[in-house]
Scaffold this motif. Sequence first.
Motif, PDB file in Angstrom:
ATOM      1  N   LEU A  65      -3.102  -1.815  -6.226  1.00 37.21           N
ATOM      2  CA  LEU A  65      -3.724  -3.071  -5.801  1.00 37.21           C
ATOM      3  C   LEU A  65      -3.164  -4.247  -6.602  1.00 37.21           C
ATOM      4  N   GLY A  66      -2.948  -4.046  -7.895  1.00 37.68           N
ATOM      5  CA  GLY A  66      -2.328  -5.097  -8.693  1.00 37.68           C
ATOM      6  C   GLY A  66      -0.901  -5.381  -8.255  1.00 37.68           C
ATOM      7  N   SER A  67      -0.167  -4.332  -7.906  1.00 39.05           N
ATOM      8  CA  SER A  67       1.215  -4.494  -7.448  1.00 39.05           C
ATOM      9  C   SER A  67       1.273  -5.263  -6.136  1.00 39.05           C
ATOM     10  N   LEU A  68       0.353  -4.944  -5.229  1.00 34.25           N
ATOM     11  CA  LEU A  68       0.312  -5.656  -3.949  1.00 34.25           C
ATOM     12  C   LEU A  68       0.016  -7.133  -4.158  1.00 34.25           C
ATOM     13  N   ALA A  69      -0.912  -7.428  -5.072  1.00 33.78           N
ATOM     14  CA  ALA A  69      -1.248  -8.832  -5.347  1.00 33.78           C
ATOM     15  C   ALA A  69      -0.037  -9.571  -5.921  1.00 33.78           C
ATOM     16  N   LEU A  70       0.666  -8.947  -6.879  1.00 32.39           N
ATOM     17  CA  LEU A  70       1.826  -9.586  -7.485  1.00 32.39           C
ATOM     18  C   LEU A  70       2.963  -9.727  -6.477  1.00 32.39           C
ATOM     19  N   LEU A  71       3.170  -8.706  -5.642  1.00 31.35           N
ATOM     20  CA  LEU A  71       4.212  -8.764  -4.628  1.00 31.35           C
ATOM     21  C   LEU A  71       3.953  -9.903  -3.649  1.00 31.35           C
ATOM     22  N   ARG A  98      14.205  -1.564   2.233  1.00 33.59           N
ATOM     23  CA  ARG A  98      13.841  -0.815   3.438  1.00 33.59           C
ATOM     24  C   ARG A  98      13.301   0.584   3.114  1.00 33.59           C
ATOM     25  N   GLN A  99      13.243   0.951   1.828  1.00 31.49           N
ATOM     26  CA  GLN A  99      12.728   2.268   1.462  1.00 31.49           C
ATOM     27  C   GLN A  99      11.212   2.327   1.460  1.00 31.49           C
ATOM     28  N   SER A 100      10.548   1.208   1.694  1.00 31.44           N
ATOM     29  CA  SER A 100       9.088   1.169   1.741  1.00 31.44           C
ATOM     30  C   SER A 100       8.624   0.423   2.984  1.00 31.44           C
ATOM     31  N   SER A 101       7.878   1.110   3.841  1.00 31.16           N
ATOM     32  CA  SER A 101       7.350   0.443   5.032  1.00 31.16           C
ATOM     33  C   SER A 101       6.351  -0.646   4.653  1.00 31.16           C
ATOM     34  N   LEU A 102       5.523  -0.385   3.641  1.00 32.48           N
ATOM     35  CA  LEU A 102       4.535  -1.376   3.221  1.00 32.48           C
ATOM     36  C   LEU A 102       5.205  -2.552   2.522  1.00 32.48           C
ATOM     37  N   TYR A 143       7.217  -5.142  -6.293  1.00 33.24           N
ATOM     38  CA  TYR A 143       7.778  -4.132  -5.388  1.00 33.24           C
ATOM     39  C   TYR A 143       8.035  -2.813  -6.117  1.00 33.24           C
ATOM     40  N   PHE A 144       8.684  -2.883  -7.268  1.00 30.05           N
ATOM     41  CA  PHE A 144       8.984  -1.657  -8.004  1.00 30.05           C
ATOM     42  C   PHE A 144       7.719  -1.003  -8.545  1.00 30.05           C
ATOM     43  N   SER A 145       6.755  -1.808  -8.982  1.00 32.20           N
ATOM     44  CA  SER A 145       5.490  -1.249  -9.453  1.00 32.20           C
ATOM     45  C   SER A 145       4.742  -0.576  -8.316  1.00 32.20           C
ATOM     46  N   LEU A 146       4.843  -1.148  -7.133  1.00 28.79           N
ATOM     47  CA  LEU A 146       4.228  -0.531  -5.956  1.00 28.79           C
ATOM     48  C   LEU A 146       4.799   0.862  -5.720  1.00 28.79           C
ATOM     49  N   MET A 147       6.106   1.000  -5.818  1.00 30.17           N
ATOM     50  CA  MET A 147       6.757   2.293  -5.611  1.00 30.17           C
ATOM     51  C   MET A 147       6.347   3.297  -6.683  1.00 30.17           C
ATOM     52  N   VAL A 148       6.323   2.851  -7.948  1.00 24.68           N
ATOM     53  CA  VAL A 148       5.984   3.752  -9.053  1.00 24.68           C
ATOM     54  C   VAL A 148       4.563   4.278  -8.908  1.00 24.68           C
ATOM     55  N   ASN A 149       3.613   3.400  -8.594  1.00 22.56           N
ATOM     56  CA  ASN A 149       2.223   3.825  -8.470  1.00 22.56           C
ATOM     57  C   ASN A 149       1.994   4.680  -7.222  1.00 22.56           C
ATOM     58  N   ALA A 150       2.752   4.420  -6.171  1.00 22.00           N
ATOM     59  CA  ALA A 150       2.644   5.269  -4.984  1.00 22.00           C
ATOM     60  C   ALA A 150       3.165   6.670  -5.274  1.00 22.00           C
ATOM     61  N   LEU A 151       4.251   6.765  -6.040  1.00 25.15           N
ATOM     62  CA  LEU A 151       4.781   8.076  -6.408  1.00 25.15           C
ATOM     63  C   LEU A 151       3.758   8.880  -7.211  1.00 25.15           C
ATOM     64  N   ALA A 152       2.984   8.188  -8.047  1.00 25.02           N
ATOM     65  CA  ALA A 152       1.972   8.885  -8.855  1.00 25.02           C
ATOM     66  C   ALA A 152       0.912   9.542  -7.987  1.00 25.02           C
ATOM     67  N   LEU A 153       0.757   9.075  -6.743  1.00 24.38           N
ATOM     68  CA  LEU A 153      -0.259   9.620  -5.841  1.00 24.38           C
ATOM     69  C   LEU A 153       0.264  10.754  -4.963  1.00 24.38           C
ATOM     70  N   VAL A 154       1.538  11.100  -5.084  1.00 28.05           N
ATOM     71  CA  VAL A 154       2.055  12.247  -4.334  1.00 28.05           C
ATOM     72  C   VAL A 154       1.308  13.496  -4.794  1.00 28.05           C
ATOM     73  N   PRO A 155       0.672  14.235  -3.875  1.00 32.24           N
ATOM     74  CA  PRO A 155      -0.195  15.360  -4.277  1.00 32.24           C
ATOM     75  C   PRO A 155       0.596  16.596  -4.689  1.00 32.24           C
ATOM     76  N   ALA A 156       1.022  16.597  -5.943  1.00 35.80           N
ATOM     77  CA  ALA A 156       1.823  17.720  -6.429  1.00 35.80           C
ATOM     78  C   ALA A 156       1.587  17.939  -7.917  1.00 35.80           C
ATOM     79  N   GLY A 157       1.371  19.183  -8.311  1.00 28.34           N
ATOM     80  CA  GLY A 157       1.299  19.564  -9.710  1.00 28.34           C
ATOM     81  C   GLY A 157       0.247  18.825 -10.508  1.00 28.34           C
TER      82      GLY A 157
END
Length: 244
Positions: A65-71, A98-102, A143-157
Motif C-alpha cells: 500500500l505504501g508502494s502504491l501511494a509512492l508510485l 511491462r513486467q507488472s500489470s498493476l 515501482y521496485f518496492s511494489l515488486m519486492v513486496n508482491a514477491l514476498a506474498l508468493v505462497p511458498a516455503g
Amino acid sequence: MSLQFSGEVAHQLVARSKGFEISLPTLVPSIFTGLTSSITSLKSPPKNKQDLLDFAVAGPLTGLLGSLALLCYGLLLTSTSDANTLQYYPGLPLLILRQSSLGGGLVELFLGAGTLQVPSSLEGTQALSSTMIALHPFCIAGYFSLMVNALALVPAGRTDGGRISQALFGRSGSQAVTFASLAALAILGFTSSDLLLFYFAFIAFFQSELEIPQRNEVDDVEFSRVLVAGFAGFLMLLTLIPMQ
C-alpha cells in the motif's frame, strides 16, 4: 528502503501484540531491484494459525500500500513536469515496466494509454530494453518496492506468502501450494522475467521449508482474515503478472 522498513515495523508490532518473538530482519540484495526480500525468522511459535496469518500479511501488505501511494505520487509529479524537467529524470526500459500489470497499468493511467506500447518500428526484446520512459525518482522507488513486496506474498516455503498459505491450508496443503508456486515462478522466469527466475532460485535454496509449528494448529482463521489474505493475494497477482 524506507518502504521495506515500514513493512518490518509492521511485522515487529504484530509479533509483539501477539506475544511471540521474531528475529531482526536480514536483507537479501538483488541485482534487479536492489533488494530481493528480507528474512525475518520466528524465534518462538505463534499461538495459532490466525496469529501467524496476521503477522505474515502485515508486513508485505503495508509495503504494498505504501508502494502504491509512492508510485502514484511519483507518476503525478512526472505527468505534471515539463519537457525540460523530464530530460533530467532517470528512466526505466519498457522491458521492466511491462513486467507488472498493476505497475504498468498505473503508468498508462497517469501518463496516457499506449505509453508502454512498443513502437511499431521496433520489435523484440531489444526494443523493449532500449526504449526508456522518463520517470520521477519517487515513481521508480515505488515501482521496485511494489515488486519486492508482491514477491514476498508468493505462497511458498517460509516467505510471508508461505506463512499465509500455511495458516489457510495447513501444513500438507501448504506444501502443495509451495510446489505449484515454485513451478509457476520457474515457468514465468524462463519465459518472461529474470526477476521471477531469481526469486525462484532464492526460495528453492533458502526458503523452501515450512514455518515452525504453531501452539494450536487445529483452530481455523476467521473469515475476515481470509478476505484480507485474498485481497493481498489479488494485489500480488496483479503486480507479478506481466502486461500482455
